[in-house]
Design an enzyme around this catalytic site. Structure first.
Site, PDB file in Angstrom:
ATOM      1  N   CYS A   2       1.170  -0.995   0.267  1.00 36.48           N
ATOM      2  CA  CYS A   2       0.119   0.073   0.269  1.00 36.48           C
ATOM      3  C   CYS A   2       0.877   1.056   0.023  1.00 36.48           C
ATOM      4  CB  CYS A   2      -1.050   0.462   1.322  1.00 36.48           C
ATOM      5  SG  CYS A   2      -1.372  -1.301   1.627  1.00 36.48           S
ATOM      6  N   ARG A  27       2.732   1.435  -5.594  1.00 41.00           N
ATOM      7  CA  ARG A  27       2.736   0.516  -4.240  1.00 41.00           C
ATOM      8  C   ARG A  27       1.286  -0.557  -4.555  1.00 41.00           C
ATOM      9  NH1 ARG A  27       6.857   1.311  -1.854  1.00 41.00           N
ATOM     10  NH2 ARG A  27       5.729   0.504   0.581  1.00 41.00           N
ATOM     11  N   TRP A  75      -2.973  -2.255  -1.487  1.00 44.21           N
ATOM     12  CA  TRP A  75      -2.850  -4.254  -2.124  1.00 44.21           C
ATOM     13  C   TRP A  75      -3.739  -4.823  -1.396  1.00 44.21           C
ATOM     14  CZ3 TRP A  75       0.002  -8.423  -1.276  1.00 44.21           C
ATOM     15  CH2 TRP A  75       0.120  -9.189  -1.980  1.00 44.21           C
ATOM     16  N   ASN A 101      -0.331   0.452   6.600  1.00 43.86           N
ATOM     17  CA  ASN A 101       0.184  -1.102   5.045  1.00 43.86           C
ATOM     18  C   ASN A 101       0.425  -1.470   6.358  1.00 43.86           C
ATOM     19  OD1 ASN A 101       1.785  -1.669   3.195  1.00 43.86           O
ATOM     20  ND2 ASN A 101       3.241  -0.996   3.812  1.00 43.86           N
ATOM     21  N   GLY A 102       0.405  -3.193   5.991  1.00 47.99           N
ATOM     22  CA  GLY A 102       0.940  -4.531   6.073  1.00 47.99           C
ATOM     23  C   GLY A 102       0.279  -5.312   6.902  1.00 47.99           C
ATOM     24  N   GLU A 484      14.085 -14.490 -16.284  1.00 49.12           N
ATOM     25  CA  GLU A 484      13.437 -13.127 -16.084  1.00 49.12           C
ATOM     26  C   GLU A 484      12.837 -12.722 -18.256  1.00 49.12           C
ATOM     27  OE1 GLU A 484      13.284 -11.303 -13.989  1.00 49.12           O
ATOM     28  OE2 GLU A 484      13.319  -8.890 -15.030  1.00 49.12           O
ATOM     29  N   LYS A 488       9.162 -11.282 -16.730  1.00 47.62           N
ATOM     30  CA  LYS A 488       8.264 -10.339 -17.837  1.00 47.62           C
ATOM     31  C   LYS A 488       6.728 -10.662 -18.288  1.00 47.62           C
ATOM     32  CE  LYS A 488       9.929  -7.289 -15.636  1.00 47.62           C
ATOM     33  NZ  LYS A 488      11.374  -7.988 -14.954  1.00 47.62           N
ATOM     34  N   GLU A 491       4.392 -11.249 -15.804  1.00 48.87           N
ATOM     35  CA  GLU A 491       3.519 -10.440 -15.409  1.00 48.87           C
ATOM     36  C   GLU A 491       3.079  -9.445 -16.039  1.00 48.87           C
ATOM     37  OE1 GLU A 491       7.604  -8.642 -11.836  1.00 48.87           O
ATOM     38  OE2 GLU A 491       8.080  -8.581 -13.996  1.00 48.87           O
ATOM     39  N   HIS A 507      14.645 -33.541 -20.886  1.00 50.03           N
ATOM     40  CA  HIS A 507      14.012 -33.850 -19.570  1.00 50.03           C
ATOM     41  C   HIS A 507      12.581 -33.840 -19.108  1.00 50.03           C
ATOM     42  CE1 HIS A 507      18.665 -35.736 -18.982  1.00 50.03           C
ATOM     43  NE2 HIS A 507      18.563 -34.440 -19.657  1.00 50.03           N
ATOM     44  N   LYS A 610       4.306  -2.735  -6.400  1.00 44.98           N
ATOM     45  CA  LYS A 610       5.909  -2.661  -6.729  1.00 44.98           C
ATOM     46  C   LYS A 610       7.066  -3.389  -5.346  1.00 44.98           C
ATOM     47  CE  LYS A 610       9.451  -0.732  -8.897  1.00 44.98           C
ATOM     48  NZ  LYS A 610      10.059  -2.092  -9.891  1.00 44.98           N
TER      49      LYS A 610
HETATM   50  C1  G6P Z   1       7.950  -7.291  -6.258  1.00 49.66           C
HETATM   51  C2  G6P Z   1       8.043  -6.530  -8.038  1.00 49.66           C
HETATM   52  C3  G6P Z   1       9.393  -7.358  -8.975  1.00 49.66           C
HETATM   53  C4  G6P Z   1      10.023  -7.220  -7.336  1.00 49.66           C
HETATM   54  C5  G6P Z   1      10.202  -8.348  -6.280  1.00 49.66           C
HETATM   55  C6  G6P Z   1      11.598  -8.122  -5.593  1.00 49.66           C
HETATM   56  O1  G6P Z   1       7.037  -8.650  -6.710  1.00 49.66           O
HETATM   57  O2  G6P Z   1       6.900  -6.615  -8.202  1.00 49.66           O
HETATM   58  O3  G6P Z   1       9.191  -6.219  -9.607  1.00 49.66           O
HETATM   59  O4  G6P Z   1      11.978  -8.088  -8.302  1.00 49.66           O
HETATM   60  O5  G6P Z   1       8.527  -7.403  -5.855  1.00 49.66           O
HETATM   61  O6  G6P Z   1      11.567  -6.224  -4.947  1.00 49.66           O
HETATM   62  P1  G6P Z   1      12.258  -6.382  -4.624  1.00 49.66           P
HETATM   63  O7  G6P Z   1      12.247  -4.413  -4.311  1.00 49.66           O
HETATM   64  O8  G6P Z   1      12.623  -6.799  -3.677  1.00 49.66           O
HETATM   65  O9  G6P Z   1      14.196  -6.163  -5.502  1.00 49.66           O
END
Ligand code: G6P
Length: 615
Positions: A2, A27, A75, A101-102, A484, A488, A491, A507, A610
């Site tokens: 949040c 966030r 969130w 938040n939390g 990665e 992407k 996501e 395998h 984020k």
């Molecule tokens: C969230 C974000 C990702 C990020 C991950 C780790 O899941 O959506 O994009 O890679 O957290 O975040 P950090 O801030 O610890 O790199």
């Protein structure tokens, strides 16, 4: 998670709060809400969905003008993302408004206790218990600050809480435990927020709030105490980027802007790391070289994209330092009884510096005696604060939920750590370190060249918009790049995507290959380790023979792959360990275009946030 903002000062609080929420919306964006204190009463508006819905509601029914306000983007954790569950939450008399938040872990017990005392709840959230508890304290004669301290002592779990009271104009009270909170220090105005981007347009002077602290702000005062009311020392800091850095800068999406910023981000992360004697220097080093010489194992802990950066780094760390290096998901680490002692260097990687899984893993590692080095993009965040040493990636603020420039700079930062260790432990000679640093310094223009050649990749994404699944293959450092690339696409384009080690294909995963399935293959340089290169060329042939549409990322001049590539994406020649810095870029661009063409919100994908401050 949040986004939280609170304001007291001479400006119209609603405008300041909404502007802050716009900058914090990355966030969380399940719902949004504001409350202002005006004429001895609270006015509150909230709405499910993105901030735009709240703005609509506010223009339909404006709140009175005020100089004290709080706002929240959510969130969701407890209760679905509805209007009812949006923050702020009020007490029954509507005098206290709280945002949070939390997660309050003992909320069920507290709610039960309040309900038994006759309180009726309006929402399904854990947050609402705080509004009722605060109101009870104030009704019993406590000041809002004292009420907050008393209530915090009763709460278990992680929280940032911000509250206002109808009879306390010009005062915002906030508290923090294991969840982010900073204070912005203005002239005749003050701010509290989840991060500095919320108030950066007004002030770049800030104050840290540590765990277990309560802060009370008025236009002219800031009072910081612990949960028992004892004053605590202030730690101020200055933010070295401005509001313009948080804007899209002419790009359609923050993600595109951040992809474009990668050459500069890499260059900045390298900047000033070498002293006049040619030695590497790190930012905050509370570990001596002697301590680092005692290290006999490295464990990298991280989540999401940062974890994949760690997987890349392992290859360089082991190669350059000859120290065994494990890489583990932070969320798994402390549940497996890991072998950690004083000889272990734990490297935590986090863009935000607030990821709860990573923070908890860090604390566990420290409790076991490990030394902890943080690689982080956010100055003053919790993770670097709790670490023994810090190397900041200087990527600049990253707003898009899908991480891009953080990934590149995290790899560079890990490489600097590896070189530093190699240097002080004597596994790398000074001239060898200097050679790698020269190679790293040559990367920004190479990334720039990749960026300049991305139109065919965007066209490819448009032509594959109806694909149901996309696979990614790599070997060695190309394997985490494949992971990665798949992440992407999941996501932001909501497509089924998976990354595999190319050698593992036979395998199992090869059974997924059927006519037309797009398969990206990250091909290592034939000049680095030709065995690796030749093996992956065989892997391309294996999938192509089974009908895959191959999209091959290979270095300039590598002609051996041409006959097997339905689409060929060229990247500049780089040393083997540095290739991820260029090879990942087309995958980022592909995912971004795919999300856009499929009509999805590139910067704020569904269900994600984020900065994930819950476990
Ligand atoms: C969230 C974000 C990702 C990020 C991950 C780790 O899941 O959506 O994009 O890679 O957290 O975040 P950090 O801030 O610890 O790199």
């Amino acid at each position: 998670m949040c986004g939280i903002v609170g304001y007291v000062g001479e400006q119209a609080a609603l405008d300041v709060v909404l502007d802050g929420l716009r900058r914090l919306e990355y966030r969380g964006y399940d719902s949004a809400g504001v409350a202002v204190v005006a004429d001895g009463a609270l006015a509150m508006t909230k709405a499910a969905g993105k901030l735009a819905n709240l703005e609509k509601a506010l223009s339909a029914e404006p709140v009175p003008s005020s100089s004290t306000g709080i706002g929240h983007t959510r969130w969701a954790t407890h209760g679905p993302p509805t209007d009812r569950n949006a923050h702020p939450h009020l007490d029954e008399a509507g005098r206290v408004a709280v945002i949070h938040n939390g997660i309050i872990e003992n909320f069920a017990r507290l709610r039960h206790e309040l309900e038994r005392a006759g309180v009726t709840f309006q929402s399904d959230t854990d947050t609402e218990v705080v509004s009722h508890l605060l109101a009870a304290e104030v009704a019993a004669g406590a000041e809002l600050g004292d009420a907050m301290r008393t209530v915090c002592r009763r709460l278990d779990g992680a929280f940032t809480l911000v509250a206002v009271h109808s009879e306390a104009p010009d005062r915002v009270v906030a508290a923090r435990r294991n969840s982010p909170l900073v204070v912005g220090l203005g002239a005749g105005e003050n701010f509290v927020a989840s991060d500095v981007s919320a108030f950066i347009a007004h002030t770049r002077d800030a104050l840290e709030v540590a765990d277990g602290q309560v802060v009370e702000i008025t236009p002219d005062t800031v009072v910081l105490t612990d949960f028992d009311g004892a004053p605590v020392p202030e730690r101020r800091f200055h933010v070295d980027w401005d509001a313009a850095a948080a804007e899209k800068d002419g790009h359609d999406y923050f993600m595109l802007k951040e992809i474009a910023e990668q050459p500069k981000a890499v260059a900045d992360t390298l900047l000033g790391r070498i002293d006049e004697a040619g030695n590497l220097t790190l930012d905050e080093m509370r570990l001596s070289d002697d301590e680092l010489r005692e290290i006999d194992k490295i464990i990298i802990l991280a989540a999401g994209t940062s974890y994949y950066a760690g997987l890349v780094a392992k290859y360089a760390i082991e190669h350059w330092t000859r120290i065994a290096c494990e890489v583990e998901l932070a969320s798994e680490f402390r549940y497996r009884d890991p072998i950690v002692d004083r000889g272990t260097l734990v490297v935590v990687i986090s863009q935000s510096g607030e990821t709860m899984d990573t923070l908890m893993a860090l604390r566990y590692a420290r409790d076991q005696g490990a030394r902890v080095l943080a690689i982080c993009n956010t100055n003053g965040a919790t993770i670097p604060r709790e670490s023994d040493a810090v190397l900041y990636t200087r990527a600049g603020i990253e707003v898009a939920v899908a991480s891009t420039k953080a990934f590149l700079t995290q790899i560079v930062a890990c490489y600097l750590v590896a070189l530093y260790l190699g240097q002080i432990r004597g596994t790398k000679w000074g001239d060898e370190v200097a050679g790698v640093l020269r190679d790293l310094a040559a990367m920004p223009p190479k990334v720039e060249r990749v960026l300049a050649s991305m139109e065919p990749v965007r066209e490819l994404a448009r032509s594959l918009a109806d694909a149901t699944s996309v696979l990614f293959l790599g070997r060695h450092v190309g394997y985490p790049v494949a992971l990665e690339g798949a992440l992407k696409l999941k996501e932001i384009a909501y497509m089924h995507a998976e990354g595999f080690a190319a050698g593992e294909l036979k395998h199992g995963p090869i059974a997924l290959i059927e006519d037309g399935v797009p398969v990206f293959v990250v091909v290592p340089s034939p000049q680095g380790r030709s065995v690796l290169h030749d093996k992956i060329v065989s892997n391309i042939q294996e999938v192509r023979a089974r009908g895959a549409r191959t999209i091959v990322i290979a270095e300039e001049g590598d002609e051996t792959v041409e006959p097997y590539a339905d689409h060929l994406i060229r990247v500049p020649v780089c040393p083997t360990l540095l290739q991820p810095l260029v090879a990942v870029v087309p995958l980022q661009v592909f995912a971004c275009e795919m999300a856009a063409v499929r009509g999805f919100d590139v910067d704020q994908p569904r269900n994600l946030a984020k900065s994930v401050t819950v476990e």
